[in-house]
Design a protein around this motif. Structure first.
Motif, PDB file in Angstrom:
ATOM      1  N   PRO A   1     -10.864   9.155  12.367  1.00 41.12           N
ATOM      2  CA  PRO A   1      -9.582   8.055  11.740  1.00 41.12           C
ATOM      3  C   PRO A   1      -9.660   8.875  10.262  1.00 41.12           C
ATOM      4  O   PRO A   1     -11.264   9.866  10.263  1.00 41.12           O
ATOM      5  CB  PRO A   1     -10.952   6.737  11.372  1.00 41.12           C
ATOM      6  CG  PRO A   1     -11.292   6.671  12.332  1.00 41.12           C
ATOM      7  CD  PRO A   1     -11.847   8.257  13.307  1.00 41.12           C
TER       8      PRO A   1
ATOM      9  N   VAL B   1      -2.834   2.887   9.789  1.00 41.47           N
ATOM     10  CA  VAL B   1      -3.938   3.668  10.392  1.00 41.47           C
ATOM     11  C   VAL B   1      -3.062   4.948  10.546  1.00 41.47           C
ATOM     12  O   VAL B   1      -1.827   5.129  11.689  1.00 41.47           O
ATOM     13  CB  VAL B   1      -3.652   2.595  12.064  1.00 41.47           C
ATOM     14  CG1 VAL B   1      -5.215   3.347  12.622  1.00 41.47           C
ATOM     15  CG2 VAL B   1      -4.472   1.555  11.452  1.00 41.47           C
TER      16      VAL B   1
ATOM     17  N   LYS C   1      -4.608   8.574  11.492  1.00 44.59           N
ATOM     18  CA  LYS C   1      -5.647   9.678  12.447  1.00 44.59           C
ATOM     19  C   LYS C   1      -5.848  10.964  11.953  1.00 44.59           C
ATOM     20  O   LYS C   1      -4.401  11.737  12.394  1.00 44.59           O
ATOM     21  CB  LYS C   1      -6.114   8.868  13.856  1.00 44.59           C
ATOM     22  CG  LYS C   1      -6.459   7.661  14.321  1.00 44.59           C
ATOM     23  CD  LYS C   1      -6.633   7.591  15.154  1.00 44.59           C
ATOM     24  CE  LYS C   1      -7.662   5.870  15.295  1.00 44.59           C
ATOM     25  NZ  LYS C   1      -7.539   5.074  16.642  1.00 44.59           N
TER      26      LYS C   1
ATOM     27  N   TYR D   1       0.851   5.286  -0.151  1.00 44.57           N
ATOM     28  CA  TYR D   1       0.317   6.555   0.646  1.00 44.57           C
ATOM     29  C   TYR D   1       1.291   7.845  -0.305  1.00 44.57           C
ATOM     30  O   TYR D   1       2.455   8.054   0.422  1.00 44.57           O
ATOM     31  CB  TYR D   1       0.284   6.575   1.885  1.00 44.57           C
ATOM     32  CG  TYR D   1      -0.545   5.867   2.505  1.00 44.57           C
ATOM     33  CD1 TYR D   1      -1.784   5.994   2.827  1.00 44.57           C
ATOM     34  CD2 TYR D   1       0.454   4.066   2.941  1.00 44.57           C
ATOM     35  CE1 TYR D   1      -2.600   4.632   3.674  1.00 44.57           C
ATOM     36  CE2 TYR D   1      -0.744   2.808   3.686  1.00 44.57           C
ATOM     37  CZ  TYR D   1      -2.018   3.428   3.810  1.00 44.57           C
ATOM     38  OH  TYR D   1      -2.695   2.304   4.508  1.00 44.57           O
TER      39      TYR D   1
ATOM     40  N   ALA E   1      -4.962   4.803   0.823  1.00 46.98           N
ATOM     41  CA  ALA E   1      -4.670   4.086   0.267  1.00 46.98           C
ATOM     42  C   ALA E   1      -4.472   3.846  -1.484  1.00 46.98           C
ATOM     43  O   ALA E   1      -5.591   3.761  -1.963  1.00 46.98           O
ATOM     44  CB  ALA E   1      -4.809   2.701   0.989  1.00 46.98           C
TER      45      ALA E   1
ATOM     46  N   PRO F   1     -10.053   9.938   6.155  1.00 51.95           N
ATOM     47  CA  PRO F   1      -9.394   8.941   5.370  1.00 51.95           C
ATOM     48  C   PRO F   1      -8.689   8.242   4.729  1.00 51.95           C
ATOM     49  O   PRO F   1      -7.828   8.202   4.731  1.00 51.95           O
ATOM     50  CB  PRO F   1     -10.158  10.014   4.094  1.00 51.95           C
ATOM     51  CG  PRO F   1     -10.846  11.806   4.484  1.00 51.95           C
ATOM     52  CD  PRO F   1      -9.706  11.002   5.852  1.00 51.95           C
ATOM     53  N   ASP F   2      -9.514   6.715   4.294  1.00 50.28           N
ATOM     54  CA  ASP F   2      -8.207   5.861   3.130  1.00 50.28           C
ATOM     55  C   ASP F   2      -7.687   5.900   2.168  1.00 50.28           C
ATOM     56  O   ASP F   2      -8.513   6.807   0.716  1.00 50.28           O
ATOM     57  CB  ASP F   2      -8.817   4.699   3.309  1.00 50.28           C
ATOM     58  CG  ASP F   2      -8.282   4.034   2.563  1.00 50.28           C
ATOM     59  OD1 ASP F   2      -7.173   3.898   2.405  1.00 50.28           O
ATOM     60  OD2 ASP F   2      -8.742   2.414   2.199  1.00 50.28           O
TER      61      ASP F   2
ATOM     62  N   ASP G   1      -4.152  11.571  -4.327  1.00 52.00           N
ATOM     63  CA  ASP G   1      -4.669  10.159  -5.037  1.00 52.00           C
ATOM     64  C   ASP G   1      -2.997   9.491  -5.846  1.00 52.00           C
ATOM     65  O   ASP G   1      -2.642  10.498  -6.914  1.00 52.00           O
ATOM     66  CB  ASP G   1      -5.590   9.846  -5.931  1.00 52.00           C
ATOM     67  CG  ASP G   1      -6.162  10.866  -6.553  1.00 52.00           C
ATOM     68  OD1 ASP G   1      -4.897  11.436  -7.186  1.00 52.00           O
ATOM     69  OD2 ASP G   1      -7.152  11.416  -7.158  1.00 52.00           O
TER      70      ASP G   1
ATOM     71  N   ARG H   1      -0.808  -4.757   5.539  1.00 49.45           N
ATOM     72  CA  ARG H   1      -1.379  -4.517   5.944  1.00 49.45           C
ATOM     73  C   ARG H   1      -1.498  -2.151   5.688  1.00 49.45           C
ATOM     74  O   ARG H   1      -0.355  -1.898   5.758  1.00 49.45           O
ATOM     75  CB  ARG H   1      -2.063  -4.917   8.163  1.00 49.45           C
ATOM     76  CG  ARG H   1      -1.508  -6.081   8.471  1.00 49.45           C
ATOM     77  CD  ARG H   1      -1.582  -5.821   9.526  1.00 49.45           C
ATOM     78  NE  ARG H   1      -1.685  -5.438  10.528  1.00 49.45           N
ATOM     79  CZ  ARG H   1      -1.384  -4.453  11.792  1.00 49.45           C
ATOM     80  NH1 ARG H   1      -0.820  -5.759  11.773  1.00 49.45           N
ATOM     81  NH2 ARG H   1      -1.989  -3.843  12.287  1.00 49.45           N
ATOM     82  N   LYS H   2      -2.362  -2.246   5.494  1.00 50.34           N
ATOM     83  CA  LYS H   2      -2.491  -0.764   5.298  1.00 50.34           C
ATOM     84  C   LYS H   2      -2.255   0.031   6.664  1.00 50.34           C
ATOM     85  O   LYS H   2      -2.477  -0.103   7.997  1.00 50.34           O
ATOM     86  CB  LYS H   2      -4.607  -0.222   5.247  1.00 50.34           C
ATOM     87  CG  LYS H   2      -4.187  -0.734   3.815  1.00 50.34           C
ATOM     88  CD  LYS H   2      -6.424  -0.087   3.098  1.00 50.34           C
ATOM     89  CE  LYS H   2      -6.578  -0.096   2.070  1.00 50.34           C
ATOM     90  NZ  LYS H   2      -7.891  -0.252   1.892  1.00 50.34           N
TER      91      LYS H   2
ATOM     92  N   TYR I   1       0.902  -1.345  -0.340  1.00 51.97           N
ATOM     93  CA  TYR I   1      -0.354   0.030   0.041  1.00 51.97           C
ATOM     94  C   TYR I   1       0.891   1.154  -0.355  1.00 51.97           C
ATOM     95  O   TYR I   1       2.102   1.069   0.735  1.00 51.97           O
ATOM     96  CB  TYR I   1      -0.815   0.171   1.368  1.00 51.97           C
ATOM     97  CG  TYR I   1      -1.549  -1.482   1.194  1.00 51.97           C
ATOM     98  CD1 TYR I   1      -2.949  -0.904  -0.058  1.00 51.97           C
ATOM     99  CD2 TYR I   1      -1.819  -2.276   1.373  1.00 51.97           C
ATOM    100  CE1 TYR I   1      -3.919  -2.181   0.161  1.00 51.97           C
ATOM    101  CE2 TYR I   1      -2.114  -3.461   2.420  1.00 51.97           C
ATOM    102  CZ  TYR I   1      -3.763  -3.529   1.354  1.00 51.97           C
ATOM    103  OH  TYR I   1      -4.549  -4.580   1.575  1.00 51.97           O
TER     104      TYR I   1
END
Length: 408
Positions: free
Chosen positions: A97, A132, A134, A65, A102, A99-100, A80, A129-130, A63
């Motif tokens: 949280p 986390v 916040k 970012y 990834a 926004p996603d 993006d 794994r993505k 993943y």
């Protein structure tokens, strides 16, 4: 131990734009070769392609970012795969949280090209794994794996820092916070030639951890492992000291010897390579090192630092972006981490042959540099003093690349 993007201290890693300013100020360097002039700045497009190649040999899903600050507005957010900027929504207290953001990365042996906008921030990547993320009322909370309760503690991940603006692209590999999943960076210059940085020598990934395990004095405590014993990373010594993984007094003997030496002799700091007439003289009196300019006027002073100040280049070695204290402090920080202050009273000492020779030294930085194919790395905040950093730059980049390297 929350860290919010855009409000990082040197200890937690600056955005590359600020790091670059510190580098040029500390070393007296001219703008890097190929830097754009105002007449050619418009040649830098709004986005450029970044090709991510997965040579890790791992089967895990990757993943990616792209997080940071939009330079035209100063807003924090993410980009993006097409390079479109998305501002973060308001955060909360406790953190909410994010926004996603990834982007699915390339499979092993494959490449994927995304576009990066004019941004100052980080390219994160994780395996399996993505991550986390916040949001607080102050901005993005980044992974802080020195905290055992951080939700990213057991994820294998890393990041690169970059700035793309009208003057070009600066892209680095960094070990300021930690040494983890290996990668290298590169770019294609305006003239079609290529440059890269951050590649480990063969066996360098395991070699770093072996070096820390074999180093007496608690340095193996920097290594973090997953529940199954798999090595995830080595924390920087700053975080080691802050968390108790590394003894707080690990640098005391060297610091004491430096302070004693310059009680009876003078430390000369010439922080700008292109301005040799700008120099400062330091002497310790009453436990304080005071620096005078060529007229004899006191310009700044430093209390005796501790290991945290040395490893983080902060607190008692704080380095503001000014023309006096900052350049002196950056020079001192490099001298303490590389332990050249006792063998050379003329600083900065830019010859790597003299670095890390004292038994009491930054053994993390020593090991990181030793495992790099070209010897260059960002193993502490001002590792660019003397141009020993793992950085690529061009004023008119055609494209950039980030290569995920094998964990061997």
């Amino acid at each position: 131990m929350l860290r919010t993007l855009g409000r990082r201290t040197l200890a937690t890693g600056l955005t590359l734009a600020t790091m670059l300013a510190g580098s040029l100020l500390a070393t007296g360097a001219a703008a890097p070769a190929g830097a754009a002039t105002p007449a050619t700045a418009a040649a830098v497009p709004a986005t450029i392609p970044l090709t991510i190649t997965n040579n890790s040999g791992r089967a895990d899903q990757v993943y990616v970012y792209n997080l940071g600050t939009q330079l035209s507005t100063g807003r924090q957010g993410w980009a993006d795969a097409d390079g479109t900027f998305h501002p973060w929504p308001a955060g909360g207290n406790p953190p909410t949280p994010a926004p996603d953001a990834a982007i699915p990365g390339p499979a092993a042996g494959q490449s994927k090209t995304i576009r990066v906008p004019k941004f100052s921030g980080r390219i994160y990547f994780s395996y399996g794994r993505k991550l986390v993320f916040k949001l607080t009322t102050g901005g993005l909370v980044q992974p802080a794996v020195q905290n055992p309760t951080d939700p990213n503690r057991d994820i294998l991940f890393n990041w690169s820092e970059y700035t793309l603006n009208d003057d070009g692209l600066w892209l680095n590999s960094t070990q300021v916070d930690m040494f983890s999943a290996p990668y290298s960076v590169g770019l294609q210059r305006a003239d079609g030639s290529s440059v890269s940085a951050g590649k480990l020598r063969p066996g360098g990934y395991r070699g770093l951890f072996d070096a820390l395990r074999g180093q007496p004095g608690g340095w193996s405590g920097l290594i973090q492992t997953a529940a199954d014993g798999t090595v995830l990373r080595a924390l920087s010594p700053l975080y080691g000291v802050e968390t108790g993984a590394l003894p707080a007094g690990v640098m005391d003997d060297y610091i004491d010897r430096v302070w004693q030496k310059y009680t009876t002799s003078t430390l000369t700091v010439t922080p700008f390579a292109d301005r040799p007439a700008v120099r400062y003289s330091g002497r310790v009196s009453g436990g304080v090192m005071r620096f005078t300019d060529t007229s004899g006027a006191v310009v700044t002073s430093f209390d005796k630092p501790d290991a945290s100040s040395v490893f983080g280049c902060h607190r008692r070695l704080d380095a503001p972006n000014d023309q006096v204290r900052g350049p002196i402090s950056r020079t001192l920080c490099a001298g303490f981490n590389r332990t050249t202050l006792l063998v050379n009273s003329q600083q900065p000492d830019t010859s790597p042959a003299a670095f890390y020779r004292d038994p009491i030294t930054n053994h993390y930085a020593r090991a990181v540099h030793a495992q790099m194919a070209d010897g260059k790395a960002y193993a502490f905040a001002f590792d660019d003093v003397g141009h020993h950093e793992s950085l690529v730059h061009d004023g008119g980049p055609r494209q950039a690349r980030l290569t995920l390297e094998p964990l061997d």
